[in-house]
Design an enzyme around this catalytic site. Sequence first.
Site, PDB file in Angstrom:
ATOM      1  N   GLU A  80      -9.555  -2.675   5.123  1.00  0.00           N
ATOM      2  CA  GLU A  80      -8.650  -2.793   4.136  1.00  0.00           C
ATOM      3  C   GLU A  80      -7.104  -2.817   4.712  1.00  0.00           C
ATOM      4  OE1 GLU A  80     -11.137  -0.409   0.628  1.00  0.00           O
ATOM      5  OE2 GLU A  80      -9.349   0.490   1.625  1.00  0.00           O
ATOM      6  N   CYS A 138      -7.094   4.203  -0.242  1.00  0.00           N
ATOM      7  CA  CYS A 138      -7.871   4.053   0.894  1.00  0.00           C
ATOM      8  C   CYS A 138      -9.509   4.135   0.705  1.00  0.00           C
ATOM      9  CB  CYS A 138      -7.486   4.974   2.036  1.00  0.00           C
ATOM     10  SG  CYS A 138      -6.015   4.995   2.670  1.00  0.00           S
TER      11      CYS A 138
END
Length: 350
Positions: free
Chosen positions: A95, A339
């Site tokens: 990501e 996250c």
Amino acid sequence: MQITMKPLIYDLSLEELQEWAKANGEPAFRGGQIFDWLYVKRVNEFESMSNLSKGLRQKLNDQFTLSALSEITKLESKDGTVKFLFGLHDDHAIETVIMKHNYGNSVCVTTQVGCRIGCTFCASTLGGLKRDLTAGEIVAQVVRSQQILDARGERVSSIVIMGTGEPFENYDATMRFLRLMIHEKGLNIGQRHITVSTSGIVPSIYKFAEENTQINLAISIHAPNDALRSKLMPVNRRYPFDDVIESLRYYQAKTGRRISFEYALIGGVNDQKEHAEELAGVIKNMLCHVNLIPVNHVPERKYVRTSRNDIFEFQRILADHGVNVTIRREQGHDIAAACGQLRAKHMELG
């Protein structure tokens, strides 16, 4: 099956590109031209490097890859946050997040595929650590972000190394990445506009203190004492709380730089008045800033968010003790920007 690929050109420094050029029968300045194409003109293919000979472009194409990331998912928040899930050459996914602030655009990069630190409130650790990223794979996240911003006539103004993974467990790649980011002939990001965050890898904190950089250091602390921190962060059993604080005092004595403490507030766990008082006692004589982070709810975890009143009360207690403290402005809440959340969902579907 082991997947092999050509080396990623973003892994090379300017000096290494110059050496490569000489080794391939070219003058060293060709390496500088390649570096310029990568970081200033930001091309997507070697063929676009128009001031290089066709033969040299072919050699680059034969020996390197310029494509590190493939876009799997792109989510855009109402607040301007853009979150990407990128595929890597070995079918892993990472990501990267672009965050829009009133002072510019910040990019949050990932340094590992997964994470082994094991923080009990974080989605990044779901599935454990798969592998480290190379410096070039971290670089590619920033270059891709800058290419997207180029279309808007904007630039990456700051970088936070706060995505998935523990950068200080991938220390050499992280430092190589940082050197590439601050290079005056490249993206030329100001050192004071870069922050690296660690969960407290003590040997690497001492090492980082010797690097002589102006890059900011942030510590994910999340508790004011050893016992509670060990429950929330298993890494604390390897590097106990007191050792972390001692390494930070050394870092500060060596560099004179302010430290940021990241403190995730978890309802009923680490957000009580006594926790704030104890934290203030530990850090009161340090040049520091505390960033309070109302924890994101992760479906796989049992924790709940701290109430607004408790968040402000925690902040007030720290401020009353003379601690510089802010509450992190939430971004990308509507697109699972915490996250690991997007990657965890992708792994489920995969």
